[in-house]
Design a protein around this motif. Structure first.
Motif, PDB file in Angstrom:
ATOM      1  N   GLY A 157       0.851  -1.210   0.094  1.00 41.60           N
ATOM      2  CA  GLY A 157      -0.002   0.089   0.056  1.00 41.60           C
ATOM      3  C   GLY A 157       0.848   1.253   0.021  1.00 41.60           C
ATOM      4  N   THR A 158       0.346   2.450   0.486  1.00 39.33           N
ATOM      5  CA  THR A 158       0.990   3.721   0.685  1.00 39.33           C
ATOM      6  C   THR A 158       1.161   4.069   1.926  1.00 39.33           C
ATOM      7  N   VAL A 159       2.416   4.483   2.291  1.00 40.10           N
ATOM      8  CA  VAL A 159       2.739   5.233   3.778  1.00 40.10           C
ATOM      9  C   VAL A 159       2.543   6.534   3.883  1.00 40.10           C
ATOM     10  N   LEU A 238       5.841  13.380   0.888  1.00 43.38           N
ATOM     11  CA  LEU A 238       6.906  11.946   1.671  1.00 43.38           C
ATOM     12  C   LEU A 238       5.997  10.777   1.322  1.00 43.38           C
ATOM     13  N   ASP A 239       4.842  10.873   0.778  1.00 41.08           N
ATOM     14  CA  ASP A 239       4.145   9.373   0.559  1.00 41.08           C
ATOM     15  C   ASP A 239       5.052   8.693  -0.198  1.00 41.08           C
ATOM     16  N   HIS A 240       5.074   7.224   0.225  1.00 39.69           N
ATOM     17  CA  HIS A 240       5.742   6.454  -0.575  1.00 39.69           C
ATOM     18  C   HIS A 240       4.939   4.985  -0.663  1.00 39.69           C
ATOM     19  N   GLU A 241       5.165   4.067  -1.596  1.00 42.75           N
ATOM     20  CA  GLU A 241       4.535   2.818  -1.739  1.00 42.75           C
ATOM     21  C   GLU A 241       5.635   2.083  -0.833  1.00 42.75           C
ATOM     22  N   VAL A 266       0.105  -7.960   8.635  1.00 43.12           N
ATOM     23  CA  VAL A 266       0.314  -6.887   9.616  1.00 43.12           C
ATOM     24  C   VAL A 266       0.478  -5.497   8.580  1.00 43.12           C
ATOM     25  N   LEU A 267       1.398  -5.660   7.871  1.00 44.63           N
ATOM     26  CA  LEU A 267       1.433  -4.110   7.404  1.00 44.63           C
ATOM     27  C   LEU A 267       0.375  -3.273   6.464  1.00 44.63           C
ATOM     28  N   LYS A 268      -0.443  -4.233   6.036  1.00 45.97           N
ATOM     29  CA  LYS A 268      -1.554  -3.543   5.361  1.00 45.97           C
ATOM     30  C   LYS A 268      -2.320  -2.690   6.269  1.00 45.97           C
ATOM     31  N   THR A 269      -2.214  -3.097   7.618  1.00 47.15           N
ATOM     32  CA  THR A 269      -2.973  -2.092   8.683  1.00 47.15           C
ATOM     33  C   THR A 269      -2.258  -0.863   8.703  1.00 47.15           C
ATOM     34  N   ALA A 270      -1.000  -0.669   8.259  1.00 47.28           N
ATOM     35  CA  ALA A 270      -0.224   0.568   8.418  1.00 47.28           C
ATOM     36  C   ALA A 270      -0.211   1.584   7.304  1.00 47.28           C
ATOM     37  N   CYS A 271      -0.974   0.933   6.127  1.00 49.17           N
ATOM     38  CA  CYS A 271      -0.745   1.459   4.702  1.00 49.17           C
ATOM     39  C   CYS A 271      -2.298   2.200   4.378  1.00 49.17           C
ATOM     40  N   ARG A 272      -2.366   2.905   3.561  1.00 49.82           N
ATOM     41  CA  ARG A 272      -3.450   3.139   2.791  1.00 49.82           C
ATOM     42  C   ARG A 272      -3.394   2.317   1.395  1.00 49.82           C
TER      43      ARG A 272
END
Length: 273
Positions: A157-159, A238-241, A266-272
């Protein structure tokens, strides 16, 4: 000459080309460039004193000698792969490399990654990108899609990033010394603010939690602390994939596949999206 005296890597590359029917497709699996694969097969043929491939415009086909070697190489593969997998299990450590903040987040969510099964993990916290092709790490969390050959990638996703503080926003900046986009952004926007200079990004969070400074943090880090509030809108530049990356040859190993799937969840919950 006895084929069994050759380096296994020669047979591994031979098998890939024989099965894929050409250099380009074999390159995607082996991590070697097509020219390198071509040179290695010419050298192998010279050592063995026989032609192994018919080189055609649309790919490679095996000669009769190549078919004979294919059977022998497959027998050798059947003996070596179980030993490799047993060695991996015995080491019981899947190496996962990521930046400071992702490593911080994964450690907090460790039970979800191991699922209580005692999975051996080795977290390598590093801002630089480790070489998966050379097995410096088995799984890498990257902020862009990898371009190297032989790598398998899965987009998470995107952070997003924002400025966080515990109290008023007029506290000094926590400035991380480094070349990451967030470090450069703070250096540009806080050039007249002496603030605090830090070499470890994790210490910026410590100062923010103590109310001594404000800092740019990934939203998945800053938002999880009730004591902190975001004192800026998310910073679009600052958005990044975020990508999960592993070697194409390793991704089907059960112990690595399982860790990849759990880390992805787990990381899906940290990303858009």
């Amino acid at each position: 000459m006895n084929e069994m005296q050759f380096d296994w890597d020669d047979f591994r590359l031979f098998l890939a080309i024989a099965r894929e029917g050409g250099l380009a497709r074999a390159a995607a699996i082996t991590g070697k460039s097509p020219p390198t694969l071509g040179r290695r097969m010419i050298a192998l043929e010279r050592q063995m004193g026989r032609d192994l491939f018919k080189r055609m415009a649309k790919g490679y086909a095996l000669t009769e000698d190549g078919e004979v070697l294919l059977k022998k190489a497959e027998m050798l593969e059947a003996q070596i792969l179980p030993l490799h997998r047993a060695s991996t299990k015995q080491q019981n450590a899947v190496k996962v490399s990521a930046g400071t903040w992702v490593t911080h987040y994964l450690c907090q969510r460790l039970p979800e990654i191991t699922e209580g099964k005692g999975t051996g993990l080795r977290f390598i916290s590093a801002e630089e990108v480790l070489n998966i092709g050379h097995r410096e790490t088995l799984i890498g969390v990257r902020n862009h899609r990898p371009e190297g050959v032989g790598l398998a990638a899965r987009k998470v996703g995107t952070v997003s990033f924002g400025v966080y503080a515990r109290g008023p926003a007029d506290v000094p900046w926590a400035r991380v010394i480094g070349s990451t986009p967030s470090a450069r952004w703070v250096q540009h926007h806080a050039e007249r603010d002496n603030g605090f200079e830090l070499t470890n990004p994790r210490n910026a969070l410590d100062l923010v939690l103590n109310g001594q400074a404000k800092a740019v943090l990934p939203c998945f880090v800053g938002d999880q602390y009730e004591a902190l509030h975001r004192v800026s809108e998310p910073i679009p530049e600052l958005d990044h994939e975020q990508w999960l990356v592993t070697h194409n040859e390793d991704r089907h190993l059960p112990e690595i596949r399982a860790v990849i799937d759990r880390i992805f969840k787990v990381l899906k919950t940290a990303c858009r999206p």
